[in-house]
Scaffold this active site. Sequence first.
Site, PDB file in Angstrom:
ATOM      1  N   HIS A  59       0.882 -12.337  13.357  1.00 27.08           N
ATOM      2  CA  HIS A  59       1.857 -12.824  14.341  1.00 27.08           C
ATOM      3  C   HIS A  59       1.556 -14.243  14.814  1.00 27.08           C
ATOM      4  O   HIS A  59       2.339 -14.842  15.559  1.00 27.08           O
ATOM      5  CB  HIS A  59       1.894 -11.866  15.541  1.00 27.08           C
ATOM      6  CG  HIS A  59       3.261 -11.766  16.157  1.00 27.08           C
ATOM      7  ND1 HIS A  59       4.267 -12.667  15.902  1.00 27.08           N
ATOM      8  CD2 HIS A  59       3.791 -10.866  17.013  1.00 27.08           C
ATOM      9  CE1 HIS A  59       5.352 -12.337  16.578  1.00 27.08           C
ATOM     10  NE2 HIS A  59       5.092 -11.235  17.261  1.00 27.08           N
ATOM     11  N   ASP A  87       6.951 -14.549  12.470  1.00 20.00           N
ATOM     12  CA  ASP A  87       7.649 -13.900  13.579  1.00 20.00           C
ATOM     13  C   ASP A  87       8.329 -12.617  13.107  1.00 20.00           C
ATOM     14  O   ASP A  87       8.584 -12.427  11.914  1.00 20.00           O
ATOM     15  CB  ASP A  87       8.662 -14.863  14.214  1.00 20.00           C
ATOM     16  CG  ASP A  87       9.657 -15.364  13.190  1.00 20.00           C
ATOM     17  OD1 ASP A  87      10.512 -14.572  12.754  1.00 20.00           O
ATOM     18  OD2 ASP A  87       9.545 -16.547  12.788  1.00 20.00           O
ATOM     19  N   SER A 128       0.858  -1.190   0.000  1.00 18.24           N
ATOM     20  CA  SER A 128       0.000   0.000   0.000  1.00 18.24           C
ATOM     21  C   SER A 128       0.891   1.235   0.000  1.00 18.24           C
ATOM     22  O   SER A 128       1.584   1.503   0.986  1.00 18.24           O
ATOM     23  CB  SER A 128      -0.887  -0.023   1.254  1.00 18.24           C
ATOM     24  OG  SER A 128      -1.607   1.172   1.349  1.00 18.24           O
ATOM     25  N   ASN A 129       0.917   1.925  -1.109  1.00 16.06           N
ATOM     26  CA  ASN A 129       1.756   3.124  -1.210  1.00 16.06           C
ATOM     27  C   ASN A 129       0.882   4.358  -1.027  1.00 16.06           C
ATOM     28  O   ASN A 129       0.324   4.887  -1.961  1.00 16.06           O
ATOM     29  CB  ASN A 129       2.439   3.161  -2.580  1.00 16.06           C
ATOM     30  CG  ASN A 129       3.320   4.394  -2.737  1.00 16.06           C
ATOM     31  OD1 ASN A 129       3.610   5.096  -1.753  1.00 16.06           O
ATOM     32  ND2 ASN A 129       3.746   4.660  -3.955  1.00 16.06           N
TER      33      ASN A 129
HETATM   34  N1  COA Z   1       6.186   9.469  -1.944  1.00 17.10           N
HETATM   35  C1  COA Z   1       6.142  10.544  -2.724  1.00 17.10           C
HETATM   36  N2  COA Z   1       5.714  10.523  -3.994  1.00 17.10           N
HETATM   37  C2  COA Z   1       5.289   9.333  -4.487  1.00 17.10           C
HETATM   38  C3  COA Z   1       5.307   8.168  -3.731  1.00 17.10           C
HETATM   39  C4  COA Z   1       5.777   8.252  -2.409  1.00 17.10           C
HETATM   40  N3  COA Z   1       5.814   7.194  -1.617  1.00 17.10           N
HETATM   41  N4  COA Z   1       4.839   7.174  -4.488  1.00 17.10           N
HETATM   42  C5  COA Z   1       4.548   7.680  -5.678  1.00 17.10           C
HETATM   43  N5  COA Z   1       4.809   8.982  -5.668  1.00 17.10           N
HETATM   44  C6  COA Z   1       4.627   9.918  -6.768  1.00 17.10           C
HETATM   45  C7  COA Z   1       4.841   9.292  -8.098  1.00 17.10           C
HETATM   46  O1  COA Z   1       6.203   9.233  -8.399  1.00 17.10           O
HETATM   47  C8  COA Z   1       4.061  10.229  -8.981  1.00 17.10           C
HETATM   48  O2  COA Z   1       4.747  11.451  -9.131  1.00 17.10           O
HETATM   49  P1  COA Z   1       5.430  11.885 -10.494  1.00 17.10           P
HETATM   50  O3  COA Z   1       4.391  11.731 -11.549  1.00 17.10           O
HETATM   51  O4  COA Z   1       5.850  13.280 -10.251  1.00 17.10           O
HETATM   52  O5  COA Z   1       6.554  10.981 -10.689  1.00 17.10           O
HETATM   53  C9  COA Z   1       2.873  10.575  -8.138  1.00 17.10           C
HETATM   54  O6  COA Z   1       3.262  10.305  -6.788  1.00 17.10           O
HETATM   55  C10 COA Z   1       1.611   9.835  -8.437  1.00 17.10           C
HETATM   56  O7  COA Z   1       1.860   8.475  -8.466  1.00 17.10           O
HETATM   57  P2  COA Z   1       0.648   7.469  -8.706  1.00 17.10           P
HETATM   58  O8  COA Z   1      -0.061   7.842  -9.936  1.00 17.10           O
HETATM   59  O9  COA Z   1      -0.177   7.394  -7.486  1.00 17.10           O
HETATM   60  O10 COA Z   1       1.312   6.100  -9.045  1.00 17.10           O
HETATM   61  P3  COA Z   1       2.021   5.058  -8.113  1.00 17.10           P
HETATM   62  O11 COA Z   1       2.387   3.970  -9.042  1.00 17.10           O
HETATM   63  O12 COA Z   1       3.075   5.649  -7.321  1.00 17.10           O
HETATM   64  O13 COA Z   1       0.883   4.520  -7.148  1.00 17.10           O
HETATM   65  C11 COA Z   1      -1.148   3.569  -6.504  1.00 17.10           C
HETATM   66  C12 COA Z   1      -0.152   3.770  -7.623  1.00 17.10           C
HETATM   67  C13 COA Z   1      -2.291   2.761  -7.037  1.00 17.10           C
HETATM   68  C14 COA Z   1      -0.494   2.816  -5.357  1.00 17.10           C
HETATM   69  C15 COA Z   1      -1.614   4.938  -5.984  1.00 17.10           C
HETATM   70  O14 COA Z   1      -2.173   5.665  -7.050  1.00 17.10           O
HETATM   71  C16 COA Z   1      -2.621   4.869  -4.893  1.00 17.10           C
HETATM   72  O15 COA Z   1      -3.804   4.658  -5.106  1.00 17.10           O
HETATM   73  N6  COA Z   1      -2.147   5.079  -3.647  1.00 17.10           N
HETATM   74  C17 COA Z   1      -3.020   5.118  -2.479  1.00 17.10           C
HETATM   75  C18 COA Z   1      -3.078   3.759  -1.829  1.00 17.10           C
HETATM   76  C19 COA Z   1      -3.917   3.838  -0.593  1.00 17.10           C
HETATM   77  O16 COA Z   1      -4.943   4.494  -0.542  1.00 17.10           O
HETATM   78  N7  COA Z   1      -3.457   3.176   0.458  1.00 17.10           N
HETATM   79  C20 COA Z   1      -4.069   3.310   1.721  1.00 17.10           C
HETATM   80  C21 COA Z   1      -4.710   2.063   2.147  1.00 17.10           C
HETATM   81  S1  COA Z   1      -5.344   2.317   3.751  1.00 17.10           S
END
Ligand code: COA
Length: 494
Positions: A464, A468, A397-398
């Site tokens: 867990h 571990d 999850s990013n």
């Molecule tokens: N920190 C800072 N910037 C980030 C980043 C991070 N960890 N991860 C990605 N970015 C940047 C990318 O490089 C991109 O910027 P750029 O175009 O200037 O290079 C921009 O953020 C948008 O990226 P995105 O289109 O979101 O693509 P991605 O491949 O990085 O992520 C997903 C894809 C599907 C993971 C993302 O769109 C998403 O939905 N994230 C939210 C997940 C979420 O809600 N998790 C919570 C669960 S509780």
Amino acid sequence: MKVGDSLLSIRQTMTTGSATAATAPVSAPTATLGGTTKNSINSSSGSTGGVEVAFKLADIGEGIAEVELMKWFVKEGDTIKSFDRICEVQSDKATVEITSRYDGVVGKLLHDEGQIVKVGGTLLNIVQTGGGGGGGSPTAAPVAAPAAAAHSSNSVNRSAAPVDTSANMKVFATPAVRKMAKENNVQLHLIKGTGPKGRIVKEDVIGFIQRGGPVAEASSSSSSSSSMAAPSSSSVVSPSFGSLTKADQVVPIRGVQRLMVKSMTAANTVPHLTYSEEVVFDKMKTMRNELNISLGKTQGLKLSYMPMMLKATSLALSQYPMLNATVNEDCTEVTYHGAHNIGVAMDTPKGLVVPVVRNVEQKSIVELAKELVHLQELGAAGKLTAEHLSGGTFSLSNIGSIGGTYVVPVLVVPQVVIGAMGRLQTLPRYVNSAGSAASMQEIDNGDCKVAPQTIMAVSWSADHRVVDGASVARFSNLWKSFLESPHTMMSTMR
Ligand code: COA
């Protein structure tokens, strides 16, 4: 009539960019939504000579007991042919379109958009034409009568029943919209409907509330008055309008959100640990920038960091296969999966979904990037199906692209590990003469300097009961090493 006796076929909806494109009909019983029951011979359309059949919502498998009716594509009195779209429904796993396999005339639509339909419940009636049982009328004959009936002033159009307001105006709205209006003290006759034939839809009510009440809408019907004119006392909708406080709203939890309720509640029953670490992204950042210059030119592709993180995960899982696992409900068996099917948490207009990138171990970074973009497009269009969302063996999850430094991820049960990445930040860190993180000894000896580094925090949550902390820590170290040293990662990839 048995559940599964289908007189309808389903087409799982897929988008290819423009209009909804339907794939080939799904014939497997588990994907069959519609069924019909012959109700009566020509009971509602005396002159048609057709047989009225009740289209039922048949079992769709995967334990789904009900769906939300998202959209009708037909209205009462419409003539339909085989494979015409009838409606779109959404379970907590997928959105599907129901299509007709029969020629006929649409009878009563028994549910409004937004309503929940139970498996086995009747969706609508259809007066079948060209079929036996109704006296063998020619196909054209049954068409006119129901259509006329639908427009008769005596006919009850459930989805657009006219209602006399105090102003004696006829308002067309579904019961769900009327309920919403009532809950928010909104008088529907003050709203201009944007739906078919001026029907008031939910968005109209929401827009009306968001615009602050009756002023604009009430005046819009009066061309001579200013849109900012004060409302008359009779048109004041609620004391809350015009003030800073908006009325409370009760909103049903539906679709993807229902899935979230189920999966998060299940996850909360699992004892878990969370382990956090920092990853230095400077080298990866440089590599990505360089790759994007060449990939942009050759393939028009732009990589985010996710494909690299997916690949690093798969490479690390190859050495720690016990983390690529699922556990059964009573926690008596763990399955270690051969394929690295990695779910990616995705923020979509409909909420959080976790589509799965399959066989990450077999794919190149560019292939992963393309697949991710495709899944994001489907997610944005609300077109992810059960197939996209099932079968994950590990999750990432990013949230960093939105914000946040540290995130504690919640397990996607029955998987045993999930990782969550925070925001990339430029932060001061002690580095040694080689540019690497200085050891404690180097810091104590002053063999270091403070330099800016691109840092991203990652947190791993693990079940867990079966995993571990030490295994998670070793896995995380390896994952970190791949991302901090792209050369190591490249040399490990096949
Ligand atoms: N920190 C800072 N910037 C980030 C980043 C991070 N960890 N991860 C990605 N970015 C940047 C990318 O490089 C991109 O910027 P750029 O175009 O200037 O290079 C921009 O953020 C948008 O990226 P995105 O289109 O979101 O693509 P991605 O491949 O990085 O992520 C997903 C894809 C599907 C993971 C993302 O769109 C998403 O939905 N994230 C939210 C997940 C979420 O809600 N998790 C919570 C669960 S509780």
